[in-house]
Design a protein around this motif. Structure first.
Motif, PDB file in Angstrom:
ATOM      1  N   VAL A  86       5.509 -18.721  22.666  1.00 25.40           N
ATOM      2  CA  VAL A  86       4.069 -18.951  22.700  1.00 25.40           C
ATOM      3  C   VAL A  86       3.383 -17.792  23.406  1.00 25.40           C
ATOM      4  O   VAL A  86       2.293 -17.383  23.026  1.00 25.40           O
ATOM      5  CB  VAL A  86       3.725 -20.298  23.384  1.00 25.40           C
ATOM      6  CG1 VAL A  86       2.226 -20.478  23.526  1.00 25.40           C
ATOM      7  CG2 VAL A  86       4.324 -21.458  22.610  1.00 25.40           C
ATOM      8  N   ASN A  87       4.050 -17.228  24.406  1.00 32.89           N
ATOM      9  CA  ASN A  87       3.480 -16.093  25.141  1.00 32.89           C
ATOM     10  C   ASN A  87       3.640 -14.783  24.380  1.00 32.89           C
ATOM     11  O   ASN A  87       2.713 -13.986  24.309  1.00 32.89           O
ATOM     12  CB  ASN A  87       4.157 -15.951  26.517  1.00 32.89           C
ATOM     13  CG  ASN A  87       3.955 -17.165  27.377  1.00 32.89           C
ATOM     14  OD1 ASN A  87       2.845 -17.579  27.616  1.00 32.89           O
ATOM     15  ND2 ASN A  87       5.046 -17.749  27.823  1.00 32.89           N
ATOM     16  N   SER A  88       4.812 -14.570  23.795  1.00 34.42           N
ATOM     17  CA  SER A  88       5.105 -13.268  23.186  1.00 34.42           C
ATOM     18  C   SER A  88       4.650 -13.148  21.736  1.00 34.42           C
ATOM     19  O   SER A  88       4.377 -12.050  21.263  1.00 34.42           O
ATOM     20  CB  SER A  88       6.609 -12.978  23.268  1.00 34.42           C
ATOM     21  OG  SER A  88       7.338 -13.955  22.543  1.00 34.42           O
ATOM     22  N   ASP A  89       4.563 -14.260  21.012  1.00 32.80           N
ATOM     23  CA  ASP A  89       4.234 -14.224  19.582  1.00 32.80           C
ATOM     24  C   ASP A  89       3.452 -15.485  19.191  1.00 32.80           C
ATOM     25  O   ASP A  89       3.922 -16.288  18.391  1.00 32.80           O
ATOM     26  CB  ASP A  89       5.537 -14.115  18.779  1.00 32.80           C
ATOM     27  CG  ASP A  89       5.315 -13.842  17.302  1.00 32.80           C
ATOM     28  OD1 ASP A  89       4.195 -13.453  16.914  1.00 32.80           O
ATOM     29  OD2 ASP A  89       6.279 -14.025  16.527  1.00 32.80           O
ATOM     30  N   PRO A  90       2.247 -15.687  19.778  1.00 33.66           N
ATOM     31  CA  PRO A  90       1.536 -16.951  19.566  1.00 33.66           C
ATOM     32  C   PRO A  90       1.173 -17.248  18.113  1.00 33.66           C
ATOM     33  O   PRO A  90       1.042 -18.412  17.736  1.00 33.66           O
ATOM     34  CB  PRO A  90       0.284 -16.819  20.436  1.00 33.66           C
ATOM     35  CG  PRO A  90       0.095 -15.349  20.616  1.00 33.66           C
ATOM     36  CD  PRO A  90       1.478 -14.759  20.597  1.00 33.66           C
ATOM     37  N   TYR A  91       1.023 -16.207  17.274  1.00 25.72           N
ATOM     38  CA  TYR A  91       0.622 -16.429  15.879  1.00 25.72           C
ATOM     39  C   TYR A  91       1.803 -16.419  14.911  1.00 25.72           C
ATOM     40  O   TYR A  91       1.622 -16.639  13.718  1.00 25.72           O
ATOM     41  CB  TYR A  91      -0.389 -15.370  15.448  1.00 25.72           C
ATOM     42  CG  TYR A  91      -1.624 -15.353  16.313  1.00 25.72           C
ATOM     43  CD1 TYR A  91      -2.508 -16.430  16.323  1.00 25.72           C
ATOM     44  CD2 TYR A  91      -1.902 -14.265  17.133  1.00 25.72           C
ATOM     45  CE1 TYR A  91      -3.635 -16.420  17.129  1.00 25.72           C
ATOM     46  CE2 TYR A  91      -3.031 -14.245  17.932  1.00 25.72           C
ATOM     47  CZ  TYR A  91      -3.888 -15.330  17.929  1.00 25.72           C
ATOM     48  OH  TYR A  91      -5.008 -15.316  18.722  1.00 25.72           O
ATOM     49  N   GLY A  92       2.980 -16.137  15.397  1.00 23.34           N
ATOM     50  CA  GLY A  92       4.174 -16.080  14.551  1.00 23.34           C
ATOM     51  C   GLY A  92       5.164 -17.142  14.971  1.00 23.34           C
ATOM     52  O   GLY A  92       4.958 -18.331  14.726  1.00 23.34           O
ATOM     53  N   ASN A  93       6.238 -16.723  15.636  1.00 24.69           N
ATOM     54  CA  ASN A  93       7.278 -17.651  16.065  1.00 24.69           C
ATOM     55  C   ASN A  93       6.801 -18.669  17.091  1.00 24.69           C
ATOM     56  O   ASN A  93       7.482 -19.649  17.349  1.00 24.69           O
ATOM     57  CB  ASN A  93       8.475 -16.875  16.643  1.00 24.69           C
ATOM     58  CG  ASN A  93       9.173 -16.063  15.589  1.00 24.69           C
ATOM     59  OD1 ASN A  93       9.197 -16.431  14.414  1.00 24.69           O
ATOM     60  ND2 ASN A  93       9.736 -14.936  15.991  1.00 24.69           N
ATOM     61  N   GLY A  94       5.624 -18.448  17.668  1.00 24.88           N
ATOM     62  CA  GLY A  94       5.079 -19.353  18.670  1.00 24.88           C
ATOM     63  C   GLY A  94       4.214 -20.474  18.117  1.00 24.88           C
ATOM     64  O   GLY A  94       3.545 -21.170  18.884  1.00 24.88           O
ATOM     65  N   TRP A  95       4.229 -20.671  16.767  1.00 27.70           N
ATOM     66  CA  TRP A  95       3.483 -21.816  16.220  1.00 27.70           C
ATOM     67  C   TRP A  95       4.034 -23.089  16.856  1.00 27.70           C
ATOM     68  O   TRP A  95       5.196 -23.157  17.257  1.00 27.70           O
ATOM     69  CB  TRP A  95       3.539 -21.857  14.692  1.00 27.70           C
ATOM     70  CG  TRP A  95       4.899 -22.084  14.093  1.00 27.70           C
ATOM     71  CD1 TRP A  95       5.829 -21.126  13.779  1.00 27.70           C
ATOM     72  CD2 TRP A  95       5.504 -23.340  13.731  1.00 27.70           C
ATOM     73  NE1 TRP A  95       6.956 -21.711  13.242  1.00 27.70           N
ATOM     74  CE2 TRP A  95       6.794 -23.063  13.197  1.00 27.70           C
ATOM     75  CE3 TRP A  95       5.089 -24.665  13.792  1.00 27.70           C
ATOM     76  CZ2 TRP A  95       7.661 -24.055  12.743  1.00 27.70           C
ATOM     77  CZ3 TRP A  95       5.950 -25.660  13.338  1.00 27.70           C
ATOM     78  CH2 TRP A  95       7.205 -25.358  12.828  1.00 27.70           C
ATOM     79  N   ILE A  96       3.184 -24.114  16.947  1.00 31.21           N
ATOM     80  CA  ILE A  96       3.593 -25.325  17.661  1.00 31.21           C
ATOM     81  C   ILE A  96       3.884 -26.485  16.719  1.00 31.21           C
ATOM     82  O   ILE A  96       4.939 -27.110  16.824  1.00 31.21           O
ATOM     83  CB  ILE A  96       2.542 -25.702  18.725  1.00 31.21           C
ATOM     84  CG1 ILE A  96       2.460 -24.557  19.754  1.00 31.21           C
ATOM     85  CG2 ILE A  96       2.901 -27.030  19.394  1.00 31.21           C
ATOM     86  CD1 ILE A  96       1.353 -24.699  20.765  1.00 31.21           C
ATOM     87  N   ILE A  97       2.947 -26.785  15.802  1.00 32.41           N
ATOM     88  CA  ILE A  97       3.186 -27.883  14.865  1.00 32.41           C
ATOM     89  C   ILE A  97       2.810 -27.482  13.448  1.00 32.41           C
ATOM     90  O   ILE A  97       1.997 -26.581  13.237  1.00 32.41           O
ATOM     91  CB  ILE A  97       2.420 -29.180  15.233  1.00 32.41           C
ATOM     92  CG1 ILE A  97       0.905 -28.934  15.286  1.00 32.41           C
ATOM     93  CG2 ILE A  97       2.968 -29.802  16.501  1.00 32.41           C
ATOM     94  CD1 ILE A  97       0.067 -30.198  15.415  1.00 32.41           C
TER      95      ILE A  97
END
Length: 125
Positions: free
Chosen positions: A89-100
């Motif tokens: 979520v910190n390093s790639d919020p729009y890629g691998n950091g998606w939540i749901i």
């Protein structure tokens, strides 16, 4: 501040990316910077239909805990299990950091969200 033009944004700093009949939801780069290092993501709403503006989970940062709010009414179909390590979520919020991943009840509701330019204006970027 990274604000991709292909996404939609909420007043509460979530982003939405459409993928067919589904939408992916996460928190913006701005939100994760404001919260500080995200250390835990808690989503217990998988399989539930949640109204727009209602909490679907929370993020825990070093400084605080913040609710995650549903951008549009829809069913939570998947939680990103890669977030057992919340650092994405910190390093790639729009890629691998998606939540749901959600199935919006009405795709047209996404058009009511802010585009990148409106979101930039909202946060003063």
């Amino acid at each position: 501040m990274n604000i991709p033009a292909n996404l939609k944004y909420t007043q509460d700093d979530e982003w939405v990316r459409i993928d067919g009949e589904f939408a992916f939801v996460g928190i913006t780069d701005y939100a994760q910077h404001e919260l500080g290092d995200i250390v835990f993501v808690d989503v217990t709403s998988e399989g539930e239909t949640i109204d727009a503006g209602e909490p679907f989970g929370s993020v825990e940062a070093v400084k605080t805990v913040a609710d995650l709010l549903m951008p549009v009414k829809g069913e939570v179909v998947e939680f990103n299990t890669a977030l057992d390590d919340a650092s994405a979520v910190n390093s790639d919020p729009y890629g691998n950091g998606w939540i749901i991943k959600i199935r919006p009840e009405n795709m047209a509701d996404i058009d009511t969200l802010m585009d990148a330019e409106a979101y930039k204006a909202k946060i003063g970027a």
